[in-house]
Design a protein around this motif. Structure first.
Motif, PDB file in Angstrom:
ATOM      1  N   ILE A  78       0.849  -1.193   0.000  1.00 56.18           N
ATOM      2  CA  ILE A  78       0.000   0.000   0.000  1.00 56.18           C
ATOM      3  C   ILE A  78       0.884   1.242   0.000  1.00 56.18           C
ATOM      4  CG2 ILE A  78      -1.719   1.314   1.316  1.00 56.18           C
ATOM      5  CD1 ILE A  78      -2.679  -1.429   2.427  1.00 56.18           C
ATOM      6  N   PRO A  79       0.647   2.167  -0.922  1.00 60.12           N
ATOM      7  CA  PRO A  79       1.457   3.391  -0.951  1.00 60.12           C
ATOM      8  C   PRO A  79       1.236   4.246   0.300  1.00 60.12           C
ATOM      9  CG  PRO A  79       0.302   3.085  -3.029  1.00 60.12           C
ATOM     10  CD  PRO A  79      -0.259   2.089  -2.065  1.00 60.12           C
ATOM     11  N   TYR A  80       2.327   4.809   0.813  1.00 59.26           N
ATOM     12  CA  TYR A  80       2.235   5.721   1.955  1.00 59.26           C
ATOM     13  C   TYR A  80       1.604   7.038   1.513  1.00 59.26           C
ATOM     14  CZ  TYR A  80       3.192   8.278   6.154  1.00 59.26           C
ATOM     15  OH  TYR A  80       3.018   9.018   7.288  1.00 59.26           O
ATOM     16  N   THR A  81       1.962   7.470   0.300  1.00 60.26           N
ATOM     17  CA  THR A  81       1.413   8.705  -0.252  1.00 60.26           C
ATOM     18  C   THR A  81       1.489   8.625  -1.762  1.00 60.26           C
ATOM     19  OG1 THR A  81       1.392  11.120   0.016  1.00 60.26           O
ATOM     20  CG2 THR A  81       3.549  10.077  -0.281  1.00 60.26           C
ATOM     21  N   GLN A  82       1.035   9.672  -2.429  1.00 60.19           N
ATOM     22  CA  GLN A  82       1.105   9.693  -3.886  1.00 60.19           C
ATOM     23  C   GLN A  82       1.550  11.057  -4.377  1.00 60.19           C
ATOM     24  OE1 GLN A  82      -2.821   8.599  -5.159  1.00 60.19           O
ATOM     25  NE2 GLN A  82      -3.624  10.656  -4.956  1.00 60.19           N
ATOM     26  N   PHE A  83       2.204  11.038  -5.523  1.00 56.60           N
ATOM     27  CA  PHE A  83       2.649  12.251  -6.199  1.00 56.60           C
ATOM     28  C   PHE A  83       1.956  12.331  -7.549  1.00 56.60           C
ATOM     29  CE2 PHE A  83       6.936  11.318  -4.017  1.00 56.60           C
ATOM     30  CZ  PHE A  83       6.547  11.968  -2.859  1.00 56.60           C
ATOM     31  N   SER A  84       1.680  13.536  -7.979  1.00 54.26           N
ATOM     32  CA  SER A  84       1.058  13.766  -9.274  1.00 54.26           C
ATOM     33  C   SER A  84       2.119  13.697 -10.368  1.00 54.26           C
ATOM     34  CB  SER A  84       0.396  15.144  -9.270  1.00 54.26           C
ATOM     35  OG  SER A  84      -0.174  15.419 -10.518  1.00 54.26           O
ATOM     36  N   SER A  85       1.727  13.158 -11.504  1.00 50.20           N
ATOM     37  CA  SER A  85       2.616  13.050 -12.660  1.00 50.20           C
ATOM     38  C   SER A  85       1.865  13.517 -13.900  1.00 50.20           C
ATOM     39  CB  SER A  85       3.064  11.600 -12.842  1.00 50.20           C
ATOM     40  OG  SER A  85       3.725  11.415 -14.075  1.00 50.20           O
ATOM     41  N   ASP A  86       2.552  14.253 -14.764  1.00 54.28           N
ATOM     42  CA  ASP A  86       1.944  14.637 -16.038  1.00 54.28           C
ATOM     43  C   ASP A  86       1.940  13.478 -17.020  1.00 54.28           C
ATOM     44  OD1 ASP A  86       1.435  17.262 -15.214  1.00 54.28           O
ATOM     45  OD2 ASP A  86       3.397  17.961 -15.902  1.00 54.28           O
ATOM     46  N   ASN A  87       2.886  12.518 -16.812  1.00 52.29           N
ATOM     47  CA  ASN A  87       2.999  11.382 -17.713  1.00 52.29           C
ATOM     48  C   ASN A  87       3.634  10.221 -16.946  1.00 52.29           C
ATOM     49  OD1 ASN A  87       3.952   9.485 -19.676  1.00 52.29           O
ATOM     50  ND2 ASN A  87       3.775  11.077 -21.236  1.00 52.29           N
TER      51      ASN A  87
END
Length: 131
Positions: A78-87
């Motif tokens: 399970i991911p601890y957090t997430q980051f946004s990605s354009d691609n």
């Protein structure tokens, strides 16, 4: 209210700083010694240098519930957090070339594409692209 700093527990701050700057491309923002074994250490996105800071917080070895929680998330994938990605595919390809280990390759899930990697510091991190 607004978010200025969010934290990610890391097992080793120096190793985390190297990973988050050299592999992920974040910039070191603040580095202030707090004690012999910890510091207030934040990184920011190159694209948003005045945006939210990520505190690379020493995993609380003295607080067993936090250790158990972090390890349980990691072991479960399970991911601890997430980051946004354009691609996501492009970021995945770049990070794989840098030796980053992914547990989930780029996968479309409805209106998003995701991938999950090991930050080498005790966490799974998810990257997300809105489709």
């Amino acid at each position: 209210m607004k978010v200025k700093v969010t934290s990610i527990p890391v097992l080793n701050q120096e190793k985390a700083l190297q990973f988050y700057t050299e592999k992920l491309g974040f910039l070191k923002k603040v580095d202030v010694p707090l004690s012999e074994h910890s510091r207030w250490l934040t990184v920011v996105s190159k694209e948003e240098q005045n945006g939210v800071e990520i505190l690379l917080e020493p995993a609380p070895n003295h607080f067993e519930p936090a250790k158990v929680y972090q390890k349980a998330l990691f072991d479960s994938g399970i991911p601890y957090t997430q980051f946004s990605s354009d691609n996501v595919q492009q970021d995945y390809d770049r990070l794989v070339k840098l030796g980053v280990d992914f547990s989930v390759k780029p996968t479309s899930m409805g209106t998003v594409k995701i991938a999950v990697f090991n930050d080498t510091c005790g966490n799974n991190i998810q990257i997300v692209e809105m489709l």
